[in-house]
Design an enzyme around this catalytic site. Structure first.
Site, short mmCIF file in Angstrom:
data_model
loop_
_atom_site.label_atom_id
_atom_site.label_comp_id
_atom_site.label_asym_id
_atom_site.label_seq_id
_atom_site.Cartn_x
_atom_site.Cartn_y
_atom_site.Cartn_z
CG ASN A 10 -18.34 6.05 36.95
OD1 ASN A 10 -19.32 5.33 37.11
ND2 ASN A 10 -18.36 7.35 37.17
CG HIS A 94 -18.89 11.04 39.43
ND1 HIS A 94 -19.47 11.88 38.52
CD2 HIS A 94 -17.87 10.41 38.80
CE1 HIS A 94 -18.82 11.77 37.36
NE2 HIS A 94 -17.85 10.88 37.51
CD GLU A 166 -13.92 11.55 38.13
OE1 GLU A 166 -13.69 10.64 37.32
OE2 GLU A 166 -15.06 11.79 38.58
N GLY A 172 -16.27 13.96 30.18
CA GLY A 172 -17.19 13.79 29.06
C GLY A 172 -17.11 14.89 28.03
CB SER A 212 -11.78 13.29 28.74
OG SER A 212 -13.05 13.91 28.77
#
Length: 249
Positions: A10, A94, A166, A172, A212
């Protein structure tokens, strides 16, 4: 049954023409196991270039789509348009769409229905915020996000959906769920699908992990029985993405 391992990239809002060409050349030269399905999600403007440049055993995804085929919806992109320029998949739900841009579970479900009707496959993202995990409501949140889609699609549609779990607190941030934490939620998602849809869908639907993910932390998580792959953010913009593609080797 053996579920085909699935690895997605992504790119989010990153890229240039030069970078797309360079990454495609790097990925094209690398080793990709024949028993791993690989998909790269790119910004709309780079999808035609990526689809034309990328190795043909990998597929391209849009990072979002709208709920209509066409019309007066300035700035939106339809799933039909994504298909027209070479995408075969689309990433929906997302956390950045949900939590930064305020998109609801219901809107995500409507997009999922439209994308499937248009012939795209869907990466359906679910996951909890840090405060939700700390409050012990991870599965309540994930189940709620799944419920909207479960109510909107048919049992047969699940053959064209990959779930990406996620945890928002691990996207991140450099933090990553431990392999056991990922396995626990993936197993719970599979059990929920078994009860809410069918045992067949629960057994066959691929549930991937994102948050991550990188070359150093992917191999152990890849060994967990209910982890069927990864949705990779920043590392998919680097050559190390190939190491993640080969995580099961």
């Amino acid at each position: 049954m053996a579920r085909t391992f699935w690895v997605g990239g992504n790119w989010k809002m990153n890229g240039t023409v030069a970078a797309v060409k360079e990454l495609a050349a790097t990925f094209n030269a690398g080793t990709s196991p024949s028993d791993v399905e690989v998909v790269i999600g790119a910004p709309y403007v780079y999808i035609p270039l990526l689809a034309d440049s990328l190795r043909k055993d990998w597929a391209v995804a849009g990072e979002n789509c709208y709920i209509k085929a066409s019309g007066a919806y300035t700035g939106e992109i339809s799933p039909e348009m994504l298909k027209d320029v070479g995408a075969k998949w689309v990433i929906l739900g997302h956390s950045e769409r949900r939590n930064v841009l305020g998109e609801s579970d219901q809107f995500t479900a409507e997009k999922t229905v439209k994308a499937l009707q248009a012939g795209l496959k869907v990466v359906l993202c679910v996951g909890e915020l840090l405060e939700e995990r700390e409050a012990g409501t991870t599965q309540t949140v994930v189940n709620r996000q799944l419920d909207a889609v479960i109510k909107a699609v048919s049992e047969a549609d699940w053959a064209n959906i990959v779930i990406a779990y996620e945890p928002v607190w691990a996207i991140g941030t450099g933090k990553v769920a431990t392999p056991d934490q990922a396995q626990e939620v993936h197993a719970a998602i599979r059990e929920y699908l078994k009860n809410a849809v069918s045992p067949k869908v629960a057994e066959e639907t691929r549930i991937t992990y994102g948050g991550s993910v990188n070359a150093k932390n992917c191999k152990e998580t890849a060994q967990k029985p209910d982890v069927d792959g990864f949705l990779v953010g920043g590392a998919s913009l680097k050559p190390e993405f190939l190491e993640i593609v080969n995580a099961t080797n």
